[in-house]
Motif scaffolding. Structure first.
Motif, PDB file in Angstrom:
ATOM      1  N   PRO A  16     -19.279 -10.315   0.607  1.00 45.68           N
ATOM      2  CA  PRO A  16     -19.909 -10.170   1.923  1.00 45.68           C
ATOM      3  C   PRO A  16     -19.379 -11.227   2.894  1.00 45.68           C
ATOM      4  N   GLY A  17     -18.967 -10.779   4.079  1.00 44.72           N
ATOM      5  CA  GLY A  17     -18.382 -11.691   5.059  1.00 44.72           C
ATOM      6  C   GLY A  17     -16.916 -11.983   4.832  1.00 44.72           C
ATOM      7  N   GLY A  18     -16.325 -11.390   3.784  1.00 46.18           N
ATOM      8  CA  GLY A  18     -14.921 -11.640   3.475  1.00 46.18           C
ATOM      9  C   GLY A  18     -13.977 -10.874   4.383  1.00 46.18           C
ATOM     10  N   THR A  19     -12.692 -11.221   4.296  1.00 48.40           N
ATOM     11  CA  THR A  19     -11.667 -10.649   5.174  1.00 48.40           C
ATOM     12  C   THR A  19     -10.556 -10.001   4.352  1.00 48.40           C
ATOM     13  N   LEU A  20     -10.233  -8.764   4.702  1.00 49.18           N
ATOM     14  CA  LEU A  20      -9.093  -8.056   4.123  1.00 49.18           C
ATOM     15  C   LEU A  20      -8.002  -7.973   5.181  1.00 49.18           C
ATOM     16  N   ILE A  21      -6.799  -8.405   4.811  1.00 54.87           N
ATOM     17  CA  ILE A  21      -5.659  -8.355   5.739  1.00 54.87           C
ATOM     18  C   ILE A  21      -4.508  -7.621   5.073  1.00 54.87           C
ATOM     19  N   VAL A  22      -3.999  -6.626   5.768  1.00 55.59           N
ATOM     20  CA  VAL A  22      -2.880  -5.823   5.276  1.00 55.59           C
ATOM     21  C   VAL A  22      -1.728  -5.920   6.262  1.00 55.59           C
ATOM     22  N   VAL A  23      -0.542  -6.169   5.735  1.00 59.01           N
ATOM     23  CA  VAL A  23       0.692  -5.956   6.488  1.00 59.01           C
ATOM     24  C   VAL A  23       1.415  -4.843   5.742  1.00 59.01           C
TER      25      VAL A  23
ATOM     26  N   LEU B 218       0.802  -1.222   0.000  1.00 52.62           N
ATOM     27  CA  LEU B 218       0.000   0.000   0.000  1.00 52.62           C
ATOM     28  C   LEU B 218       0.837   1.274   0.000  1.00 52.62           C
ATOM     29  N   HIS B 219       2.053   1.232   0.554  1.00 53.86           N
ATOM     30  CA  HIS B 219       2.863   2.451   0.554  1.00 53.86           C
ATOM     31  C   HIS B 219       3.409   2.774  -0.841  1.00 53.86           C
ATOM     32  N   HIS B 220       3.212   1.861  -1.804  1.00 51.80           N
ATOM     33  CA  HIS B 220       3.565   2.134  -3.196  1.00 51.80           C
ATOM     34  C   HIS B 220       2.413   2.794  -3.954  1.00 51.80           C
ATOM     35  N   LEU B 221       1.237   2.878  -3.329  1.00 48.79           N
ATOM     36  CA  LEU B 221       0.011   3.268  -4.031  1.00 48.79           C
ATOM     37  C   LEU B 221      -0.671   4.453  -3.347  1.00 48.79           C
ATOM     38  N   PRO B 222      -1.581   5.128  -4.059  1.00 47.85           N
ATOM     39  CA  PRO B 222      -2.453   6.091  -3.374  1.00 47.85           C
ATOM     40  C   PRO B 222      -3.313   5.325  -2.363  1.00 47.85           C
ATOM     41  N   PHE B 223      -3.082   5.556  -1.095  1.00 49.96           N
ATOM     42  CA  PHE B 223      -3.613   4.678  -0.044  1.00 49.96           C
ATOM     43  C   PHE B 223      -5.140   4.574  -0.080  1.00 49.96           C
ATOM     44  N   THR B 224      -5.827   5.691   0.003  1.00 47.27           N
ATOM     45  CA  THR B 224      -7.283   5.647   0.120  1.00 47.27           C
ATOM     46  C   THR B 224      -7.932   5.027  -1.109  1.00 47.27           C
TER      47      THR B 224
ATOM     48  N   ARG C 276      10.322   0.938  -1.592  1.00 43.85           N
ATOM     49  CA  ARG C 276      10.064   2.377  -1.540  1.00 43.85           C
ATOM     50  C   ARG C 276       9.814   2.773  -0.098  1.00 43.85           C
ATOM     51  N   GLN C 277      10.320   3.932   0.293  1.00 44.38           N
ATOM     52  CA  GLN C 277      10.099   4.407   1.648  1.00 44.38           C
ATOM     53  C   GLN C 277       8.659   4.894   1.816  1.00 44.38           C
ATOM     54  N   PRO C 278       7.981   4.525   2.903  1.00 38.62           N
ATOM     55  CA  PRO C 278       6.603   4.974   3.112  1.00 38.62           C
ATOM     56  C   PRO C 278       6.535   6.468   3.397  1.00 38.62           C
ATOM     57  N   GLU C 279       5.466   7.096   2.951  1.00 35.82           N
ATOM     58  CA  GLU C 279       5.266   8.527   3.178  1.00 35.82           C
ATOM     59  C   GLU C 279       4.256   8.799   4.284  1.00 35.82           C
ATOM     60  N   MET C 280       3.310   7.907   4.493  1.00 41.72           N
ATOM     61  CA  MET C 280       2.276   8.118   5.505  1.00 41.72           C
ATOM     62  C   MET C 280       2.724   7.591   6.865  1.00 41.72           C
ATOM     63  N   SER C 281       2.403   8.332   7.921  1.00 41.12           N
ATOM     64  CA  SER C 281       2.669   7.866   9.280  1.00 41.12           C
ATOM     65  C   SER C 281       1.556   6.919   9.713  1.00 41.12           C
ATOM     66  N   PHE C 282       1.783   6.189  10.807  1.00 42.52           N
ATOM     67  CA  PHE C 282       0.764   5.256  11.271  1.00 42.52           C
ATOM     68  C   PHE C 282      -0.526   5.969  11.666  1.00 42.52           C
ATOM     69  N   PRO C 283      -0.485   7.090  12.394  1.00 42.84           N
ATOM     70  CA  PRO C 283      -1.740   7.793  12.695  1.00 42.84           C
ATOM     71  C   PRO C 283      -2.504   8.211  11.434  1.00 42.84           C
ATOM     72  N   GLU C 284      -1.787   8.637  10.400  1.00 48.99           N
ATOM     73  CA  GLU C 284      -2.449   8.996   9.144  1.00 48.99           C
ATOM     74  C   GLU C 284      -3.094   7.779   8.502  1.00 48.99           C
ATOM     75  N   ILE C 285      -2.411   6.648   8.557  1.00 46.49           N
ATOM     76  CA  ILE C 285      -2.953   5.413   7.985  1.00 46.49           C
ATOM     77  C   ILE C 285      -4.208   4.983   8.735  1.00 46.49           C
ATOM     78  N   VAL C 286      -4.171   5.065  10.056  1.00 49.30           N
ATOM     79  CA  VAL C 286      -5.343   4.702  10.860  1.00 49.30           C
ATOM     80  C   VAL C 286      -6.540   5.569  10.479  1.00 49.30           C
ATOM     81  N   ARG C 287      -6.317   6.869  10.379  1.00 48.19           N
ATOM     82  CA  ARG C 287      -7.411   7.788  10.055  1.00 48.19           C
ATOM     83  C   ARG C 287      -8.000   7.485   8.678  1.00 48.19           C
ATOM     84  N   GLU C 288      -7.153   7.321   7.683  1.00 40.06           N
ATOM     85  CA  GLU C 288      -7.644   7.081   6.328  1.00 40.06           C
ATOM     86  C   GLU C 288      -8.293   5.703   6.211  1.00 40.06           C
TER      87      GLU C 288
END
Length: 219
Positions: free
Chosen positions: A129-136, A111-117, A181-193
């Motif tokens: 429906p009922g599916g699971t999304l998992i991100v590391v 995700l840090h390679h892409l426009p996050f939202t 690639r180095q991430p641009e978003m901080s963890f608080p920003e990621i949580v909010r988005e």
């Protein structure tokens, strides 16, 4: 930065380069623990050399695995048994995913390679429906908590690398040859988005410069 600290960090970098190990693969078992014993279709975004896709294939009826790097997709195909229910495709994660819906979507260090939202919104639409999304994922260090975790992770990282290589100099595994690639978003920003798109998503900082996100769609 003092000269002494600079020398220490350079020595640590050389040590880690001689004893590399895959931080993303470290979380594969954790990912599997979040999933049912059996499920239908799965999508692995940013599959790399296919390690996680092959693990998912042990539980799934069908796995679609995509990556934007043609060379590493070719490598994944080469090392995957023909009998495994995995289809590897060169595709862009933000728009080129094979059509869903999917019961499981995994997305590791992508995700840090892409426009996050936009990317998260696209993946949500692909989930059944009922599916699971998992991100590391990877986040930019910003807070005191981030720097404390990094300080803990640095010596542990070297210790794990030395243990896994049995003290020998080893080459990087194929899974670590992808473009970084180095991430641009901080963890608080990621949580909010993330929570603006995925209400109720569970996010947590992790060791070895990673965070995790788990979201289950309403059935």
């Amino acid at each position: 930065m003092t000269t002494l600290l600079h020398r220490v960090l350079r020595a640590l970098d050389r040590f880690n380069a001689a004893h590399p190990w895959d931080h993303n693969a470290h979380y594969h078992r954790w990912i599997l623990r979040q999933l049912p014993r059996r499920f239908g279709r799965a999508l692995d975004v940013g599959c790399g050399s296919g390690d996680l896709a092959r693990l998912l294939a042990r539980r799934a009826d069908e796995v679609e695995a995509i990556d934007s790097d043609p060379a590493i997709v070719a490598r994944a195909r080469e090392v995957t048994p023909a009998t495994a229910p995995v289809n590897f495709t060169v595709a862009d994660a933000s728009a080129g995913t094979p059509a869903g819906p999917y019961d499981v979507i995994t997305c590791v260090a992508v995700l840090h390679h892409l426009p996050f939202t936009e990317a998260v919104t696209h993946l949500r639409r692909q989930l059944a429906p009922g599916g699971t999304l998992i991100v590391v994922g990877c986040a930019r260090e910003q807070t005191v908590g981030d720097h404390l975790l990094a300080a803990v992770a640095a010596p542990l990282n070297a210790a794990v690398g030395w243990y896994r290589s049995r003290g020998r100099t080893v080459p990087r595994p194929p899974s670590m040859t992808a473009v970084t690639r180095q991430p641009e978003m901080s963890f608080p920003e990621i949580v909010r988005e993330a929570r603006s798109v995925l209400p109720g998503a569970r996010l947590r900082r992790r060791l070895f410069w990673r965070y995790t996100l788990v979201w289950r769609a309403d059935a």
